[in-house]
Design a protein around this motif. Structure first.
Motif, mmCIF file in Angstrom:
data_model
loop_
_atom_site.group_PDB
_atom_site.id
_atom_site.type_symbol
_atom_site.label_atom_id
_atom_site.label_comp_id
_atom_site.label_asym_id
_atom_site.label_seq_id
_atom_site.Cartn_x
_atom_site.Cartn_y
_atom_site.Cartn_z
ATOM 1 N N SER A 44 6.754 -2.535 53.287
ATOM 2 C CA SER A 44 7.136 -3.946 53.322
ATOM 3 C C SER A 44 8.606 -3.772 52.299
ATOM 4 C CB SER A 44 6.254 -5.054 52.676
ATOM 5 O OG SER A 44 5.888 -4.719 51.377
ATOM 6 N N ARG A 45 9.499 -4.714 52.483
ATOM 7 C CA ARG A 45 10.611 -5.038 51.647
ATOM 8 C C ARG A 45 10.034 -5.230 50.068
ATOM 9 N NH1 ARG A 45 13.876 -8.642 49.104
ATOM 10 N NH2 ARG A 45 16.042 -8.214 49.179
ATOM 11 N N ARG A 46 9.196 -6.192 50.018
ATOM 12 C CA ARG A 46 8.439 -6.262 48.507
ATOM 13 C C ARG A 46 7.889 -5.394 48.035
ATOM 14 N NH1 ARG A 46 4.766 -11.554 48.467
ATOM 15 N NH2 ARG A 46 6.754 -12.551 48.634
ATOM 16 N N LEU B 43 1.664 -1.190 44.051
ATOM 17 C CA LEU B 43 2.272 -2.606 44.533
ATOM 18 C C LEU B 43 1.319 -3.575 44.108
ATOM 19 C CD1 LEU B 43 2.411 -1.113 48.206
ATOM 20 C CD2 LEU B 43 4.168 -1.101 46.346
ATOM 21 N N THR C 74 15.348 1.153 46.586
ATOM 22 C CA THR C 74 15.974 -0.050 46.290
ATOM 23 C C THR C 74 17.587 0.152 45.916
ATOM 24 O OG1 THR C 74 15.157 0.297 43.876
ATOM 25 C CG2 THR C 74 14.113 -1.164 45.468
ATOM 26 N N THR D 184 18.179 -5.621 44.084
ATOM 27 C CA THR D 184 17.968 -6.912 44.705
ATOM 28 C C THR D 184 17.870 -6.656 46.332
ATOM 29 O OG1 THR D 184 20.296 -7.513 44.772
ATOM 30 C CG2 THR D 184 18.993 -8.420 43.235
ATOM 31 N N THR D 185 17.932 -5.489 46.768
ATOM 32 C CA THR D 185 17.816 -5.308 48.032
ATOM 33 C C THR D 185 17.396 -3.812 48.468
ATOM 34 O OG1 THR D 185 18.944 -5.075 50.152
ATOM 35 C CG2 THR D 185 20.177 -4.442 48.341
ATOM 36 N N GLN E 211 0.275 -6.647 42.117
ATOM 37 C CA GLN E 211 0.709 -7.573 41.182
ATOM 38 C C GLN E 211 -0.105 -7.683 40.072
ATOM 39 O OE1 GLN E 211 1.204 -11.666 42.643
ATOM 40 N NE2 GLN E 211 2.606 -12.236 40.929
ATOM 41 N N LEU F 53 10.456 -2.782 46.464
ATOM 42 C CA LEU F 53 11.078 -3.376 45.466
ATOM 43 C C LEU F 53 10.230 -2.971 44.335
ATOM 44 C CD1 LEU F 53 12.793 -6.543 46.716
ATOM 45 C CD2 LEU F 53 13.913 -4.551 45.667
ATOM 46 N N ARG F 54 8.958 -3.258 44.462
ATOM 47 C CA ARG F 54 7.702 -3.213 43.405
ATOM 48 C C ARG F 54 7.368 -1.666 43.133
ATOM 49 N NH1 ARG F 54 3.221 -7.523 45.054
ATOM 50 N NH2 ARG F 54 4.129 -9.017 44.103
ATOM 51 N N HIS G 136 12.195 -2.608 40.756
ATOM 52 C CA HIS G 136 13.583 -3.401 41.113
ATOM 53 C C HIS G 136 14.530 -2.523 40.223
ATOM 54 C CE1 HIS G 136 11.956 -7.057 42.809
ATOM 55 N NE2 HIS G 136 10.747 -6.803 42.259
#
Length: 156
Positions: free
Chosen positions: A69-71, A148, A111, A89-90, A150, A74-75, A79
């Protein structure tokens, strides 16, 4: 929205939930480990951390690698831009999709900083890092579940 940390019966972190969800859990008899500043919601204290009274086995979580996943990318990369080290950010595809690179592969995505014409993502464009003269600061890898989570991010 405020989140509540959910611990397994053995005090291992499981995940986070919203405050209303945590209140519903309190109705079903979970233990409050840590309360928030003494405020109450009805008859229940506003929880920050709750603990399950029965142990939940999570074999499913460790049987397979996490889905891409994109998220998640990033994790996994915290970031941080894989090219310059700035805030990312991408997501960038190491081998561009137009060149046969996989769209949703952990090993083909990193990222990158983005949003401006001077960003690393825009500079690299539709080229490989070698063609663009940009070196990767770290190699892409398949993450483990703890990368991943949180919950893991909150406890650091």
């Amino acid at each position: 929205m405020m989140t509540v940390l959910v611990l397994n019966a053995g005090y291992e972190p499981l995940h986070t939930v919203s405050v209303p969800h945590a209140i519903r859990m309190l109705v079903r008899r979970v233990a409050v480990v840590h309360e928030s500043d003494g405020t109450e919601l009805g008859v229940f204290p506003r929880p920050k951390v709750v603990r399950l009274l029965r142990y939940v086995v999570m074999k499913w979580r460790y049987a397979n690698a996490p889905r891409w996943s994109r998220r998640g990318v990033l994790r996994r990369d915290n970031h941080t831009c894989a090219y310059c080290g700035c805030h990312a950010t991408t997501v960038d595809h190491v081998v561009p999709i137009s060149r046969g690179g996989a769209r949703t592969s952990w090993l083909n995505t990193v990222t990158a900083c983005g949003g401006t014409s001077r960003s690393c993502n825009a500079r690299k464009g539709d080229r490989t890092p070698a063609e663009a003269g940009m070196a990767l600061r770290f190699s892409p890898r398949v993450p483990i579940w703890d990368d991943l989570s949180q919950v893991t991010q909150l406890s650091r």
